[in-house]
Design a protein around this motif. Sequence first.
Motif, PDB file in Angstrom:
ATOM      1  N   HIS A 103      15.735  38.372  16.215  1.00 32.16           N
ATOM      2  CA  HIS A 103      16.690  37.605  15.269  1.00 32.16           C
ATOM      3  C   HIS A 103      17.041  38.538  13.935  1.00 32.16           C
ATOM      4  N   CYS A 106      24.006  33.099  17.449  1.00 38.00           N
ATOM      5  CA  CYS A 106      22.715  33.231  18.208  1.00 38.00           C
ATOM      6  C   CYS A 106      22.230  31.542  18.170  1.00 38.00           C
ATOM      7  N   CYS A 154      19.623  30.766  16.730  1.00 36.35           N
ATOM      8  CA  CYS A 154      18.989  30.652  15.231  1.00 36.35           C
ATOM      9  C   CYS A 154      19.816  30.095  14.337  1.00 36.35           C
ATOM     10  N   CYS A 156      22.763  38.524  16.279  1.00 36.41           N
ATOM     11  CA  CYS A 156      21.401  38.936  16.432  1.00 36.41           C
ATOM     12  C   CYS A 156      21.023  39.785  17.469  1.00 36.41           C
TER      13      CYS A 156
HETATM   14 ZN   LIG Z   1      19.000  34.757  16.107  1.00 35.76          ZN
END
Ligand SMILES: [Zn+2]
Length: 402
Positions: free
Chosen positions: A243, A253, A255, A260
């Motif tokens: 990440h 991503c 996240c 990432c």
């Molecule tokens: Zn990520």
Amino acid sequence: MYIETGEGFDRFTTSSRILRYIFRNQPVSRSEIAKQLGLSPAMVTTVISSLIEDNIINDLEKTAENDCKTSGRKRSLLGIRAEARYSAGVEVGMGHFRFCLTDLSGAILEQISYVPNHQQIYNVNTAIEQGVQKLINDSGVPKEQVIGVGIALPGHLDPQDGHMVTLSSNWTNFNAHALAESLCMKVAAENNVRSMAYQKYLFNYKTCPENFVFIHVGVGIFCASFTSGQLAQGSYISGEIGHTISNPEGPRCECGKNGCLQTYASESWIMQKIRILYDAAPHSLLHGLASCADDITLDTVLTAYSLGDETVTRILQEAVRYLGIAIANISIIMNPQKLYLHSCMFQHRLLRDELQRYTESQLTFLDKHCTEEINILDYDSSRAATGAAALAIDRLFICRQP
Ligand SMILES: [Zn+2]
């Protein structure tokens, strides 16, 4: 019964320091131990006598004596008795549960591996308990000879409440404290890639230095590191190189950030991209290798790459480029003695060579020696489970010497 979280495990007793030194440097003489650890010869002799009495280490004097017959000198060398104790290592993951029983040298005596169903994942503590009991029973090793249980987690351990810290909701019933209670054994738990790093440190002691970085590329990408023989702990985000951003203009991503490393070089994202492109690229060689997008496996992708499929080549070369940059950046920032890369995907010879070449091209301004120390390891599906056994040996046995 207790769980060992690793907190404070650097506060070694003299016995722990000596035992750990023998693990990492065997066969070794008493005088070398005293010199390297800055201890008095009398202190070393006392501790060694106690370890020999407890059958944990061997005095290899006789062997050494034979070796030195010609010189007439006596050389007394010490080594670990591999069969003195045993350790149970467990890896839990969505795709597999693995259990292995090793001796102190890392040799596997017994192992169990299966693909868990939904119930086994939901009741993960019960599955671990049953697996460990079966493992020990099948091996014939007396339970009291087993140091404890190491567990490699697809997340991190919360040392306070014993739960797993992860974005996934599948592991809410994992609890290391409850497991130690139900098994009546000591338990140590750690992130799965950090466990793999333990496997290198303790079981490959002849080639593994005191300072190294271990990167695993699979469904996710994670980085563990040892500095002066100690695992870097950090917070829950420490080591999450998947990440770190490779390209701020890149795809979104899971996240929440854009571009990432994970979205370029993880197996999960590569598979996802190729499955989408399967339908969009009717002339792709993938159509001759898989009857539908869902049938595409990592092997299919690597075969298409070997055959020169244009779309697959573009996606994999992008992975090589961003992963190579990330590895080179880590090399520059951390300057480890060795950097290990563990990945099923990079077992493919062509891909492996390209990654090695690309990474080295990023490091040409540095001392040549640095680039020679990047090792792409042979893939070992049991590495996290045997690493968990190594983790248990270090935290529950070596570091617990009185
Ligand atoms: Zn990520």
